[in-house]
Design a protein around this motif. Structure first.
Motif, short mmCIF file in Angstrom:
data_model
loop_
_atom_site.label_atom_id
_atom_site.label_comp_id
_atom_site.label_asym_id
_atom_site.label_seq_id
_atom_site.Cartn_x
_atom_site.Cartn_y
_atom_site.Cartn_z
N ASN A 9 0.89 -1.20 0.01
CA ASN A 9 -0.10 0.02 0.07
C ASN A 9 0.91 1.28 -0.03
O ASN A 9 0.32 2.30 -0.22
CB ASN A 9 -1.04 0.00 1.20
CG ASN A 9 -1.95 -1.10 1.01
OD1 ASN A 9 -2.37 -1.20 -0.15
ND2 ASN A 9 -2.45 -1.62 2.10
N GLY A 15 7.09 2.96 -9.53
CA GLY A 15 6.28 4.03 -9.93
C GLY A 15 5.04 4.14 -9.40
O GLY A 15 3.66 4.41 -9.99
N GLY A 16 4.59 3.88 -8.06
CA GLY A 16 3.50 3.72 -7.60
C GLY A 16 3.23 2.83 -6.74
O GLY A 16 4.17 2.30 -6.09
N ARG A 17 1.83 2.73 -6.41
CA ARG A 17 1.45 1.40 -5.08
C ARG A 17 1.60 0.35 -5.93
O ARG A 17 0.91 -0.02 -6.83
CB ARG A 17 0.08 1.81 -4.75
CG ARG A 17 -0.02 2.89 -3.80
CD ARG A 17 -1.48 3.27 -3.23
NE ARG A 17 -1.92 2.03 -2.67
CZ ARG A 17 -3.11 1.64 -3.18
NH1 ARG A 17 -3.84 2.23 -4.33
NH2 ARG A 17 -3.56 0.39 -2.84
N GLU A 60 3.64 4.08 -1.54
CA GLU A 60 4.23 4.48 -2.56
C GLU A 60 5.75 3.86 -2.79
O GLU A 60 6.39 3.94 -2.06
CB GLU A 60 3.96 6.02 -2.77
CG GLU A 60 2.77 6.60 -2.90
CD GLU A 60 2.14 6.28 -4.44
OE1 GLU A 60 2.77 6.43 -5.45
OE2 GLU A 60 0.90 6.11 -4.49
N ASN A 61 5.71 3.42 -3.95
CA ASN A 61 7.17 2.91 -4.18
C ASN A 61 7.80 3.62 -5.48
O ASN A 61 7.32 3.45 -6.56
CB ASN A 61 7.14 1.35 -4.70
CG ASN A 61 8.53 0.77 -4.48
OD1 ASN A 61 9.32 1.21 -5.37
ND2 ASN A 61 8.73 -0.60 -3.80
N PRO A 62 8.82 4.44 -5.47
CA PRO A 62 9.30 5.16 -6.50
C PRO A 62 9.93 4.36 -7.52
O PRO A 62 10.08 4.61 -8.60
CB PRO A 62 10.26 6.18 -5.75
CG PRO A 62 10.28 6.08 -4.23
CD PRO A 62 9.26 4.72 -3.92
N ALA A 119 -1.74 -1.60 -6.57
CA ALA A 119 -2.26 -1.03 -7.81
C ALA A 119 -1.54 -1.36 -9.10
O ALA A 119 -2.44 -1.99 -10.32
CB ALA A 119 -2.58 0.52 -7.92
N ILE A 120 -0.43 -1.30 -8.98
CA ILE A 120 0.51 -1.85 -10.32
C ILE A 120 0.29 -3.27 -10.67
O ILE A 120 0.00 -3.77 -11.71
CB ILE A 120 1.98 -1.51 -10.06
CG1 ILE A 120 2.18 0.01 -9.85
CG2 ILE A 120 2.84 -1.89 -11.10
CD1 ILE A 120 3.55 0.47 -9.47
#
Length: 107
Positions: free
Chosen positions: A63, A70-72, A65-67, A75-76
């Protein structure tokens, strides 16, 4: 003394059906996940749970954010097969060594 039965008053005029009360005010209108999306979401959650050592680390990873991704991650991974592969690779890379009690990124 109350009568054994009392007449029921109709809130709507004669000839009309009474409205049913719903709790839609409290319910969010959501569309269910597509079958493939739900499968990927369940699979990536299970992989994270088993690899990362439990519920809390898995939820925190999925859950946040993972840089690098490029997002959660959740969700990815849910969005596409390639996203799932990308997040699964990151989870497997996170797996702690035998010598290390915790995975990379945690001090």
């Amino acid at each position: 003394m109350k009568p054994a039965t009392s007449p029921v008053e109709s809130p709507s005029p004669p000839g009309e059906t009474p409205k049913t009360r719903s709790n839609s005010f409290f319910r969010k209108q959501r569309t269910p996940l597509a079958r493939d999306d739900a499968r990927r979401q369940g699979d990536i959650s299970q992989l994270a749970f088993l690899t990362m050592g439990g519920r809390d680390p898995a939820i925190a990873f999925l859950n946040a954010e993972n840089p690098e991704l490029g997002g959660r991650p959740l969700a990815i991974a849910t969005a596409s097969d390639s996203g799932y592969d990308q997040v699964a690779t990151a989870i497997r890379a996170w797996a702690p060594d035998k010598d290390s009690p915790r995975g990379p990124g945690f001090e």
